[in-house]
Design an enzyme around this catalytic site. Structure first.
Site, short mmCIF file in Angstrom:
data_model
loop_
_atom_site.label_atom_id
_atom_site.label_comp_id
_atom_site.label_asym_id
_atom_site.label_seq_id
_atom_site.Cartn_x
_atom_site.Cartn_y
_atom_site.Cartn_z
N LYS A 53 0.73 -1.07 0.07
CA LYS A 53 0.12 0.01 0.05
C LYS A 53 0.75 1.41 0.03
O LYS A 53 0.68 2.27 -0.77
CB LYS A 53 -0.96 0.11 1.16
CG LYS A 53 -1.98 -1.12 0.95
CD LYS A 53 -2.81 -1.41 2.32
CE LYS A 53 -3.77 -2.30 2.05
NZ LYS A 53 -4.30 -2.99 3.46
N GLN A 97 -5.38 -2.21 9.68
CA GLN A 97 -4.83 -3.59 8.75
C GLN A 97 -5.44 -4.65 9.58
O GLN A 97 -5.28 -4.89 10.87
CB GLN A 97 -3.49 -3.47 8.95
CG GLN A 97 -2.70 -4.57 7.91
CD GLN A 97 -3.20 -4.58 6.54
OE1 GLN A 97 -3.23 -3.29 5.95
NE2 GLN A 97 -3.43 -5.63 5.77
N ASP A 122 -11.86 2.02 3.85
CA ASP A 122 -11.80 0.81 3.46
C ASP A 122 -13.36 0.48 3.66
O ASP A 122 -13.54 -0.93 3.37
CB ASP A 122 -11.29 -0.13 4.77
CG ASP A 122 -10.01 -1.01 4.35
OD1 ASP A 122 -9.74 -1.18 2.96
OD2 ASP A 122 -9.15 -1.34 5.00
#
Ligand code: NAP
Length: 298
Positions: A53, A97, A122
């Site tokens: 990322k 994460q 997200d």
């Protein structure tokens, strides 16, 4: 033989578009779009994904800040750190994460819900989920779902009024993808581990999305001519307990038996090189959306 839906080409288009958009913002004196990634513990696989990322973000001119928190942190302490990021106007997007260390897993949603929904790139907060479940596409789509939609759009696969079967119903992939397709006007059927006859549901669809995590789950008898098949599965093969020098090379396969399915269907996304490359790019499209909306609020 099926047309191969190459995700790398689509990813590169997205990368160029993001790069251009960020450059013009910077030239206009705006700050760098900034993504904060909260990592709790140091799972090597997660560190690898975070590196990916970071690399993508840097390649388009965004800033990626990794916030490391100790594996022993309490849910309250993590929520407090996320709340600080939510209040920080220099941060435009926040992700946690996953997976969390096992002791924190029951509190995953509660931790994610500390993210300001305006920065939820997200698409994982309860606010974003509820919005999508209600059929609104104006919020943040989870990255994999957004990647699947981009792949369909790039290759002009019709969605409106078409029959889709989504195999897999996870909160991360199957469910939001089914909801997004439904919101786009598709007639969606969802199959899962308790579905007695998955093939009966996939054969009659115009397009199939498979997100399960079982190699060769979908074979020739699951498909019919004219279909588009999107394979989301990532299965790492060649891992077993032989001595190092006898180990076959690790490779990745999807959930679809591509050799059996490709001669029958109209189009197929490969693994690797299909949806996978689009997931990170989609996250940064979401970051750009959060960034642009924050600039407009100023
Ligand atoms: P998950 O949480 O394990 O969910 C798997 C889903 O498959 C569940 O809904 C399960 O049904 C269903 N299932 C299991 N066995 C089945 C069967 N025999 N027939 C039909 N459905 C079955 O996995 P996930 O997080 O959704 O991920 C799915 C796959 O996508 C994995 O391989 C993962 O690595 C991959 N993935 C790829 C990307 C990408 O960027 N390409 C991103 C995320 C995930 P139940 O609900 O009944 O248990």
């Amino acid at each position: 033989m099926a047309t191969i839906l190459d995700g790398i080409i689509v990813r590169d288009h997205i990368r160029e578009a993001l790069k251009t958009a960020i450059l013009s913002s910077l030239q206009a004196g705006a700050p760098k779009p900034t993504l904060a990634i909260v990592q709790i513990g140091a799972l090597p696989e997660s560190t690898l994904y975070i590196e990916q990322k970071k690399r993508f973000g840097e390649s388009i001119g965004a800033h990626v800040e990794v916030v490391h928190l100790d594996e022993e942190s309490t849910a309250q302490a993590i929520r407090a750190r996320i709340a600080t990021l939510s209040d920080d106007t220099a941060v435009h997007g926040i992700i946690v994460q996953l997976p969390l260390p096992s002791s924190l897993q029951p509190e995953t949603q509660m931790i994610i819900d500390a993210i300001d929904p305006k920065k939820d790139v997200d698409g994982m907060t309860s606010t974003s989920r509820t919005k999508l479940a209600a059929g609104a596409m104006s919020g943040f789509l989870p990255a994999t779902t957004r990647g699947i939609i981009s792949l369909l759009a790039y290759y002009h696969v019709p969605v409106m009024g078409k029959k889709f079967t989504v195999v897999g119903r996870s909160a991360l992939v199957g469910t939001p993808t089914a909801e997004a397709l439904r919101a786009m006007g598709a007639e969606v059927t969802v199959a899962h581990s308790k579905t007695p006859d998955v093939a009966a549901l996939t054969r009659g669809a115009d397009s199939i999305i498979v997100a399960v995590g079982k190699p060769a789950l979908i074979g020739a008898h699951h498909v019919s001519s004219g279909q588009t098949v999107i394979d989301v599965g990532i299965n790492v093969m060649g891992v077993h307990s032989k001595p190092e020098d006898e180990l076959p090379k690790r490779h990745i396969v999807g959930d679809v038996d591509a050799a059996a399915v490709a001669p029958i269907v109209k189009a197929l996304s490969p693994v690797p090189g299909g949806v996978g490359p689009l997931t990170v790019a989609s996250l940064f499209q979401n970051l750009m959306k959060a960034y642009t909306e924050s600039q407009q609020r100023k």
